[in-house]
Design a protein around this motif. Structure first.
Motif, PDB file in Angstrom:
ATOM      1  N   GLU A  77      53.521   7.243  18.090  1.00 16.07           N
ATOM      2  CA  GLU A  77      53.770   6.117  17.210  1.00 16.07           C
ATOM      3  C   GLU A  77      55.204   5.645  17.393  1.00 16.07           C
ATOM      4  O   GLU A  77      56.070   6.412  17.826  1.00 16.07           O
ATOM      5  N   VAL A  78      55.431   4.395  17.070  1.00 24.18           N
ATOM      6  CA  VAL A  78      56.788   3.849  17.079  1.00 24.18           C
ATOM      7  C   VAL A  78      57.161   3.505  15.649  1.00 24.18           C
ATOM      8  O   VAL A  78      56.473   2.724  14.988  1.00 24.18           O
ATOM      9  N   HIS A  79      58.237   4.131  15.160  1.00 26.68           N
ATOM     10  CA  HIS A  79      58.784   3.816  13.840  1.00 26.68           C
ATOM     11  C   HIS A  79      60.053   3.003  14.026  1.00 26.68           C
ATOM     12  O   HIS A  79      60.675   3.018  15.096  1.00 26.68           O
ATOM     13  N   TYR A  80      60.449   2.324  12.968  1.00 26.78           N
ATOM     14  CA  TYR A  80      61.586   1.409  13.070  1.00 26.78           C
ATOM     15  C   TYR A  80      62.579   1.680  11.954  1.00 26.78           C
ATOM     16  O   TYR A  80      62.194   1.861  10.787  1.00 26.78           O
ATOM     17  N   ASP A 138      53.556  -0.816   9.756  1.00 25.02           N
ATOM     18  CA  ASP A 138      52.775  -1.333   8.634  1.00 25.02           C
ATOM     19  C   ASP A 138      53.461  -1.125   7.291  1.00 25.02           C
ATOM     20  O   ASP A 138      53.007  -1.640   6.268  1.00 25.02           O
ATOM     21  N   ARG A 139      54.567  -0.359   7.265  1.00 21.08           N
ATOM     22  CA  ARG A 139      55.296  -0.140   5.999  1.00 21.08           C
ATOM     23  C   ARG A 139      56.603  -0.918   5.937  1.00 21.08           C
ATOM     24  O   ARG A 139      57.374  -0.789   5.013  1.00 21.08           O
ATOM     25  N   ILE A 140      56.854  -1.741   6.937  1.00 17.46           N
ATOM     26  CA  ILE A 140      58.081  -2.543   6.958  1.00 17.46           C
ATOM     27  C   ILE A 140      57.780  -3.913   6.375  1.00 17.46           C
ATOM     28  O   ILE A 140      56.829  -4.587   6.786  1.00 17.46           O
ATOM     29  N   GLY A 173      65.762  -3.819   0.462  1.00 14.98           N
ATOM     30  CA  GLY A 173      65.591  -3.028  -0.748  1.00 14.98           C
ATOM     31  C   GLY A 173      64.374  -2.164  -0.694  1.00 14.98           C
ATOM     32  O   GLY A 173      64.391  -1.021  -1.152  1.00 14.98           O
ATOM     33  N   SER A 174      63.285  -2.646  -0.070  1.00 11.22           N
ATOM     34  CA  SER A 174      62.079  -1.834   0.033  1.00 11.22           C
ATOM     35  C   SER A 174      62.323  -0.621   0.877  1.00 11.22           C
ATOM     36  O   SER A 174      61.875   0.476   0.553  1.00 11.22           O
ATOM     37  N   GLN A 175      63.057  -0.801   1.949  1.00 13.32           N
ATOM     38  CA  GLN A 175      63.328   0.365   2.799  1.00 13.32           C
ATOM     39  C   GLN A 175      64.211   1.349   2.064  1.00 13.32           C
ATOM     40  O   GLN A 175      64.042   2.555   2.182  1.00 13.32           O
ATOM     41  N   ARG A 176      65.210   0.849   1.319  1.00  8.30           N
ATOM     42  CA  ARG A 176      66.091   1.779   0.623  1.00  8.30           C
ATOM     43  C   ARG A 176      65.286   2.566  -0.413  1.00  8.30           C
ATOM     44  O   ARG A 176      65.497   3.749  -0.629  1.00  8.30           O
ATOM     45  N   ASP A 177      64.326   1.881  -1.082  1.00  5.20           N
ATOM     46  CA  ASP A 177      63.478   2.599  -2.039  1.00  5.20           C
ATOM     47  C   ASP A 177      62.631   3.625  -1.331  1.00  5.20           C
ATOM     48  O   ASP A 177      62.434   4.744  -1.821  1.00  5.20           O
ATOM     49  N   ALA A 178      62.116   3.278  -0.121  1.00  7.22           N
ATOM     50  CA  ALA A 178      61.277   4.223   0.610  1.00  7.22           C
ATOM     51  C   ALA A 178      62.071   5.430   1.036  1.00  7.22           C
ATOM     52  O   ALA A 178      61.563   6.539   1.135  1.00  7.22           O
TER      53      ALA A 178
END
Length: 809
Positions: free
Chosen positions: A570-573, A793-795, A803-808
Motif C-alpha cells: 500500500e502507499v500511504h501519504y 481513502d482517509r485523506i 485539521g483532519s490529519q492532525r485529529d487522525a
C-alpha cells in the motif's frame, strides 16, 4: 737344434701371440666399459655433489629465512605489547597512575623474558617540574628530581622549557634511573624527536653496565610516542604540539632472541647472529661483532661469516634495521657431506656403461616429469595474482581436516575475510591499483598467520584462513581476527595514493559448528554477513541465532516477493506544510506492507531486504506509479514526493519508467518531487548528474533527503541540481534542548537561500518545534504535528484536510 725343433718353437711362439691377441680382444670391451664406467661415475658423482650442494643450500636458506621470520614475529609481539601500553595512556581520561602502570606493565610482559625495564616519560614543562617531582616523592620515589647525565655521573637538570624524564618505571623505586631526562641526552633526544615527529616507533642500540659492573651489554631501547587523547597528529606541527610523552622499553637483545628461539623450537642446525645497524662509526667488518649469537662457536665478525656459506637478512626493530647473518651449525645436518656423491661413485664403478647410462637418463626423465606434474598441480591450486593457494586448494585442505575430525582429529577454525571499501579503490583508482592492493593485503595476512595455518584467496576481495592446532580454538581465532583487523586497517601505500580499507571477518569452529565443508562454509559466511551488518571492520563468531535469522530473512524475502506479485503493498501519504502560511503544499508517498498474517509491517523491516535482493526495483516502480496515479486526482496546487532508492539509480531504464508513470497517470511533471539520499551521489557521479539534469529538463523537482547524516558534503549542493533540502529529523528532535541544532539549521537555511533552494524540516512533532523552525526560516515542515501517514481513502483534500490529519494523528 734340428729343423723339427725350430718348427715346434716357431709354432709355440705363434700360438702364444694368438692367445695374447685373443685375450686382448676379449678384454677390450671390458676395459672400454670399465674406462667409460669410471668416466661416467666420476661425472655422475660430481653432478650429484653439485646437486647435494644446491639442495643443502636451499634447505639452509629456507631454514635461515624461517628463523628470521620467527625472530621478526617475536620482536613484533614484544613491540605490540609496548603499543598496548601506549593505548592505555591514550585512552585514559583521568591519567594513568603509577600503580596502574606497574600492574599493566607487569601483566603485559609476565611471560616475556628479555625485557629489562619499561618506563613512562611524560612531557613536563618548566612550570610543572616542581609539581611532578613532588608527586613522584609522594608516590614513594625517594629524592626524586629531574636529572641529566654529566659524563658518567648524574646531576640535577638545569632549567629548561621541556623535560622528558623517567617518571614511571618497572625498576625498584630506589633505582637511579628515575628522573633521568632523555631529552638532555644527545643520542636519545634525537630518537625521541624522530618518534614524535614521524609518529613511528623508533629504536636505538644502547649499552647498560651489567649488575656487577664488569662490562657493557648490548641492549635495544624502543621508544613509542604517546599523544594526548583525541588530538590531531596529521602534521609534524600537530604531533609536536600534542605529544604527551613516550613509553620506553629496554630489551636485553641476547636474552630476548634466545627466548624467542626457545619458545618457537628453533632449529639447532642454523646458527644465527644479529649485528647492530650499519653506521658511520663502523670502520670495517672485522670490528662488527654480533649483539646476539645463538651458538658461541660460530664465526663472530661479519667478515668471518662472509667467508663461508651464509644467509643475510634483516630484523626490524621500530624504524631501525639490525643485520641478521645465519650460517650452518658446525657438525649439523645442514653441512654438506657429499655422502650421496661417494655412493654414486662407488656404485658407478661396479655398473656397466649401459646400465649407468640408462639409470642416468631414466633419472633425468623421471625428475623432469615429476617437476612438470608438480608445476601443473601448483598452478591448478595457486592464485595467480597473489601467489596464495586458491579456492580449490582451500576446499581440498578443508575436506582433509574434516575427514580427520571423524577419526578424532584436532579442532580447527575457518576465518572468512571480505575487504571493506575495496570496490571504492577499484572504481576510483582502477583495477591495476585494486590488484596491487590485493597483493599488499596478501603479504600482510601472511605475516599475521603461523606456518601451519592455511591462507587462501577465494576470489575477488575474499580471503579465507584455516587455523588449527590450538588448545583454545575460540580464543586463538579471536586473537588472530583482532590481529588481522589491526593490520588491514593500517594505510596501504599505492603509487601516488595512501589507501585505507578494513576487513569484515566471520568465524566458524569445527566441530562445534559442523563437521562438513558445506556446514562450516555456510556458517562462516553467516558470521561474515553479521560483521558487515554490524558496521564492518570487525569480526563475528557464528552462533545458532544467525541460522534462525537467516531462515526468518528467507521467509520474509519469499513473502515480499509474493506481496509484490499479489499487490499486498500500500502507499500511504504524509502531508508537508508551508511553514509561513500553514497551508498544505503536498504529500510524501510512503510504502506500507499489509501482510496477510503479520498485519501491517513497517518499512524499516523490509526496505533494506528489498534493496539487498533487488526487489526494490519493482517495489519502487509500484510506489511511483501509484503515487502519480493518486496525485493526478488531487487539486493542482498539491505536489507528491517519491523516494528513489540508490539501487533504482543503477537501472538503465529508470528515466523511461518515470516518464511512463507521468504519462499513464496524466500527472504534470511540475507536481512530482523526487527525493534522493546522499549515498546515491557517492557512486557514478557523472552518470547520476546527467540523469538528474534530464529529470530537471522535464520539470521534475529534486530534493536531497536526510541532509546532515551519512556522507553530508556541501559539494553536493553546488554540484547537483537540487531544488530542496530535507533536514533529517535527528536535528529537529534535539532542537529544543541543544542550541547547536538551531545553529546548524540556521546555517543550512542560509546556505540554501543563497543557492536558491527551499528547506523542509522532517519529524516535527510539537508546536514549539514548529514555531522555532519558522523563526529560523524553514520553508516547509513535515511530521506527526500535521498528521501521520494515511492511506489515500482517509485523506481529505478540502480546506479542512490539515485539521483532519492532525485529529487522525
Amino acid at each position: 737344434m734340428g729343423d723339427r725343433d725350430q718348427i715346434d718353437l716357431d709354432r709355440r711362439r705363434m700360438t702364444g701371440r694368438g692367445r695374447v691377441a685373443s685375450l686382448l680382444g676379449l678384454c677390450r670391451p671390458a676395459l672400454v666399459a670399465a674406462a667409460l664406467g669410471l668416466l661416467f661415475s666420476l661425472a655422475g658423482a660430481a653432478a650429484v655433489a653439485r646437486w647435494e650442494d644446491r639442495v643443502n643450500k636451499i634447505e639452509f636458506e629456507n631454514a635461515a629465512e624461517t628463523q628470521s621470520i620467527v625472530m621478526q614475529n617475536g620482536m613484533n609481539e614484544y613491540i605490540s605489547r609496548l603499543e598496548a601500553l601506549r593505548t592505555l595512556f591514550e585512552s585514559s581520561n583521568e591519567g594513568v597512575t603509577r600503580s596502574e602502570f606497574e600492574t599493566f606493565s607487569g601483566r603485559l610482559f609476565e611471560r616475556y623474558p628479555g625485557l629489562l625495564r619499561i618506563s613512562w616519560l611524560p612531557r613536563i614543562s618548566r612550570n610543572e617540574r616542581a609539581e611532578y617531582e613532588a608527586a613522584a616523592i609522594g608516590d614513594g620515589v625517594s629524592g626524586y628530581r629531574i636529572k641529566t647525565l654529566d659524563g658518567n655521573d648524574l646531576a640535577t637538570a638545569p632549567q629548561g622549557e621541556e623535560y622528558y624524564p623517567v617518571f614511571y618505571s618497572t625498576q625498584p623505586k630506589t633505582s637511579p634511573v628515575y628522573g633521568i631526562d632523555y631529552m638532555s641526552m644527545p643520542g636519545r633526544s634525537e630518537v625521541l624527536a624522530r618518534a614524535r615527529d614521524d609518529d613511528h616507533i623508533t629504536a636505538i642500540r644502547t649499552e647498560l653496565y651489567d649488575r656487577n659492573g664488569a662490562g657493557q651489554l648490548p641492549n635495544v631501547l624502543v621508544i613509542v610516542p604517546v599523544y594526548a587523547k583525541g588530538t590531531s597528529r596529521d602534521t609534524v606541527a600537530d604531533r609536536r604540539r600534542n605529544i604527551s610523552g613516550f613509553v620506553v622499553g629496554i630489551f636485553d637483545l641476547p636474552l630476548l632472541m634466545q627466548a624467542i628461539r626457545l619458545r618457537t623450537g628453533a632449529s639447532p642446525a642454523v646458527s644465527v647472529n644479529v649485528y647492530q645497524p650499519f653506521s658511520a662509526r663502523i670502520v670495517s667488518l672485522e670490528d662488527l661483532l654480533p649483539d646476539y649469537a645463538s651458538v658461541s662457536a660460530a664465526p663472530q665478525s661479519m667478515r668471518d661469516v662472509a667467508r663461508g656459506r651464509h644467509w643475510s637478512g634483516g630484523l626490524k626493530i621500530g624504524d631501525t634495521d639490525w643485520q641478521v647473518r645465519a650460517v650452518p651449525t658446525a657438525g649439523g645436518p645442514l653441512e654438506t657431506t657429499y655422502d650421496r656423491a661417494g655412493a654414486v661413485l662407488t656404485v658407478g664403478m661396479l655398473l656397466t656403461l649401459s646400465l649407468s647410462t640408462y639409470l642416468m637418463l631414466a633419472s633425468r626423465n623421471s625428475r623432469r616429469l615429476s617437476l612438470a606434474n608438480r608445476r601443473v598441480l601448483e598452478l591448478a591450486q595457486t592464485d595467480v595474482l597473489t601467489g596464495l593457494p586458491n579456492r580449490a586448494f582451500f576446499l581440498g585442505r578443508l575436506d582433509e581436516l574434516n575427514s580427520r575430525l571423524t577419526e578424532g582429529g584436532a579442532s580447527f577454525s575457518i576465518l572468512m575475510l571480505d575487504l571493506d571499501r575495496f570496490k571504492n579503490v577499484n572504481d576510483s583508482l582502477g583495477h591495476g591499483a585494486g590488484d596491487a592492493l590485493l597483493r599488499l593485503v596478501a603479504q600482510r595476512l601472511k605475516s599475521a598467520i603461523r606456518a601451519t595455518d592455511v591462507l587462501a584467496r577465494l576470489g575477488g576481495d575474499e580471503f579465507a584462513i584455516i587455523q588449527e592446532g590450538s588448545e583454545d580454538q575460540r580464543a586463538s581465532s579471536t586473537e588472530l581476527a583482532m590481529r588481522i583487523a589491526r593490520l588491514v586497517a593500517e594505510p596501504f601505500p599505492l603509487p601516488g595514493h595512501r589507501v585505507e580499507i578494513g576487513t569484515s571477518i566471520g568465524i566458524a569452529i569445527a566441530p562445534d559448528h559442523g563437521c562438513d565443508q558445506e556446514q562450516l562454509l555456510k556458517k562462516a559466511d553467516l558470521a561474515l554477513y553479521r560483521s558487515k551488518s554490524a558496521g564492518r571492520n570487525c569480526f563475528t563468531i557464528y552462533d545458532e541465532a544467525m541460522s534462525a535469522e537467516l531462515e526468518a530473512r528467507n521467509t520474509l524475502e519469499g513473502d515480499l516477493r509474493d506481496a509484490i506479485a499479489r499487490c499486498q503493498l500500500e502507499v500511504h501519504y504524509q502531508s508537508f506544510m508551508d511553514a509561513s502560511t500553514g497551508a498544505r503544499r503536498g504529500f510524501e508517498a510512503l510504502v506500507r506492507w499489509r501482510h496477510p498474517v503479520r498485519g501491517l509491517i513497517p518499512p524499516d523491516q523490509f526496505i533494506a531486504l528489498a534493496e539487498e535482493t533487488g526487489l526494490i526495483v519493482p517495489l519502487g516502480e509500484f510506489v511511483l506509479r501509484r503515487a502519480c496515479a493518486d496525485a493526478a486526482a488531487w487539486p493542482s496546487d498539491l505536489m507528491v514526493a517519491v523516494n528513489l532508492s540508490p539501487i533504482q539509480f543503477k537501472e538503465a531504464d529508470l528515466f523511461e519508467v518515470i516518464c511512463a508513470a507521468l504519462r499513464d497517470s496524466g500527472l504534470s511533471p511540475q507536481r512530482l518531487e523526487i527525493e534522493i539520499t546522499e549515498s546515491v551521489l557517492l557512486e557514478r557521479g557523472t552518470e547520476n548528474h546527467a540523469f538528474m539534469e534530464r529529470l530537471k529538463s522535464i520539470g521534475i523537482e529534486l530534493a536531497l533527503d536526510d541532509f546532515g547524516t551519512g556522507y553530508s558534503s556541501l559539494s553536493y549542493l553546488t554540484a547537483f541540481p537540487f531544488d530542496k533540502i530535507k533536514i533529517d529529523k535527528s536535528f529537529i528532535r534535539n532542537l529544543t534542548h541543544q542550541p547547536r541544532s538551531s545553529a546548524i539549521i540556521s546555517s543550512i537555511v542560509t546556505l540554501a537561500r543563497g543557492l536558491d533552494m527551499s528547506v523542509t524540516a522532517e519529524g516535527v512533532e510539537t508546536q514549539d518545534e514548529f514555531e522555532r523552525l519558522k523563526a529560523l526560516g524553514v520553508n516547509f515542515a513535515q511530521g506527526y504535528l500535521f498528521g501521520r501517514p494515511l492511506p489515500i481513502d482517509r485523506i481529505e483534500l478540502d480546506g479542512s484536510a490539515a485539521g483532519s490529519q492532525r485529529d487522525a494523528a
